[in-house]
Structure formats: structure tokens, C-alpha cells
Scaffold this active site. Structure first.
Site, PDB file in Angstrom:
ATOM      1  CG  ASP A   7      -1.827   0.924   1.304  1.00 23.06           C
ATOM      2  OD1 ASP A   7      -2.413   1.228   0.232  1.00 23.06           O
ATOM      3  OD2 ASP A   7      -2.125   1.863   2.382  1.00 23.06           O
ATOM      4  CD  GLU A  68      -4.189   2.227  -2.735  1.00 25.90           C
ATOM      5  OE1 GLU A  68      -4.049   3.408  -2.907  1.00 25.90           O
ATOM      6  OE2 GLU A  68      -4.862   1.742  -2.046  1.00 25.90           O
ATOM      7  CG  ASP A 141      -1.124   3.692   5.957  1.00 25.31           C
ATOM      8  OD1 ASP A 141      -1.280   4.009   5.093  1.00 25.31           O
ATOM      9  OD2 ASP A 141      -1.298   3.747   7.199  1.00 25.31           O
TER      10      ASP A 141
END
Length: 209
Positions: A7, A68, A141
Site C-alpha cells: 500500500d 495499489e 496502511d
């Protein structure tokens, strides 16, 4: 299959590894966050993130890396930092010859919770449940990185089936083209199936840090 989720972010880069397969229980391998001071030079921060990701890759030894997908929004400075961290993760994986998949936040949310607009608390709660953890991973996160890994394990299985079906179909068509249009391998085309399957499309959409 073991997948490492990333992430991306400059201040906090979520990292998480999950092992399992679609339709079977999943296992947490490792979870954490790579942090860099906001006041440091951008080059130093990216080098620090690279070193941490490389350390994780050495330790976790994943079969694939899920990152991501980043998109542009009004806060360009935040998006740029996120994109830079994302690029570092992609390069680290590619350098080792590891497959890299980009998943949008809406794809991840839909895969984990069944709802593409789920909030971080809902995603974290489902990650905790799916991995049978005693507590929700923090910060968010870290939970998001695990969600990325889980999403890829589940989506990757479906994508692999589509890719295999397309490959089998091409094989069948090639086997049926003999000299003069005759079939070299009678019956194989019927066994392997019809035309090629198309993979699911990706829509760049996501949240930046």
C-alpha cells in the site's frame, strides 16, 4: 500461493504478505509499515523504502506482488509521493522477475467486503476475520496491504483460469490447422473448448496518501 501486498506511501508504506488460495483458508505471513520522516530529502526517503521492500522480499519470498493502483486527484503532491513509492515497489519486484499486479482500491474493497465503497474500518475488520487475527492490523496502511494481497489471491485465481482457457483455445485452433486445412489432432478442439476468453478490464481509480 504467497502474495506480498504494498500500500504505497512516502510517510507510511503498508506491507503485508498472505499465503493461500481461492476457496481455502488464508494465512498471515507478515505485516508491517515502512516509515520515512516527512522532512527528509525525497531521494533519501525513496531509498529507505526501497531497502525495506527489498528486505521484505528477501524474507517473505512471495510468488507475486500486488500494489495499489494510483490515480490523480486534487492533492497532486500527495499523489506524486504515492506514485513514486508505488514505482519503487514495482521496480523491486520486477528486478527479481516477480509478477506485479495493480489493483484499484474499489476492486480491493469489493473483493474483501463485497462493497466497492467500504471504508477503512470495514476493510480492516474483514481482513482481521479472513486471517483469523486477534486484533485488527494497525495502522490502516498495514491492513490495506494485507487486503491487496488477499484480493490478488482471489482475483488471480479467476484471471489465471481465463488466461489458461485462452491459451487452450489457441492450442486447439493451431492443432486443427493441418496441411490443406485438415486437422492434425481430431477431436482436440472440441475437448479444449471454443474461442479465447477475454480478461477483466482494469479501471484506474484509487485513493492516494
Amino acid at each position: 500461493m504467497r502474495v506480498m501486498g504494498v500500500d504505497p506511501g512516502l510517510t507510511r508504506c503498508g506491507l503485508g504478505a498472505v499465503e493461500g488460495r481461492a476457496g481455502a483458508p488464508l494465512t498471515l505471513v507478515k505485516v508491517g509499515v515502512a516509515r520515512t520522516p516527512a522532512g527528509d530529502d525525497i531521494g533519501d526517503r525513496l531509498v529507505a523504502i526501497e531497502r525495506e521492500i527489498e528486505r521484505w522480499l528477501d524474507e517473505v519470498r512471495p510468488d507475486a506482488v500486488a500494489v495499489e493502483r494510483v490515480f490523480s486527484q486534487s492533492n497532486l503532491r500527495t499523489v506524486m509521493g504515492t506514485a513514486q513509492a508505488s514505482a519503487v515497489a514495482i521496480v523491486c519486484a520486477a528486478r527479481r522477475g516477480l509478477p506485479v499486479a495493480l489493483h484499484t482500491p474499489s476492486e480491493v474493497k469489493a473483493a474483501i467486503t463485497g462493497y466497492g465503497n467500504a471504508d477503512k474500518a470495514q476493510v480492516g475488520a474483514m481482513v482481521t476475520r479472513l486471517l483469523r487475527l486477534d486484533a485488527m492490523p494497525k495502522p490502516a496502511d498495514a491492513a490495506d496491504a494485507l487486503a491487496l494481497a488477499i484480493c490478488h489471491i482471489w482475483r488471480g485465481a479467476a484471471t489465471n483460469r481465463l488466461v489458461q482457457a485462452a491459451a487452450d483455445s489457441r492450442l486447439a485452433r493451431a492443432a486443427g490447422r493441418g496441411p490443406g486445412g485438415g486437422s492434425k489432432m481430431p477431436g482436440r478442439s472440441a475437448i479444449l473448448g471454443g474461442g479465447p476468453a477475454a480478461g477483466p478490464g482494469e479501471t484506474p481509480k484509487g485513493a492516494a496518501r
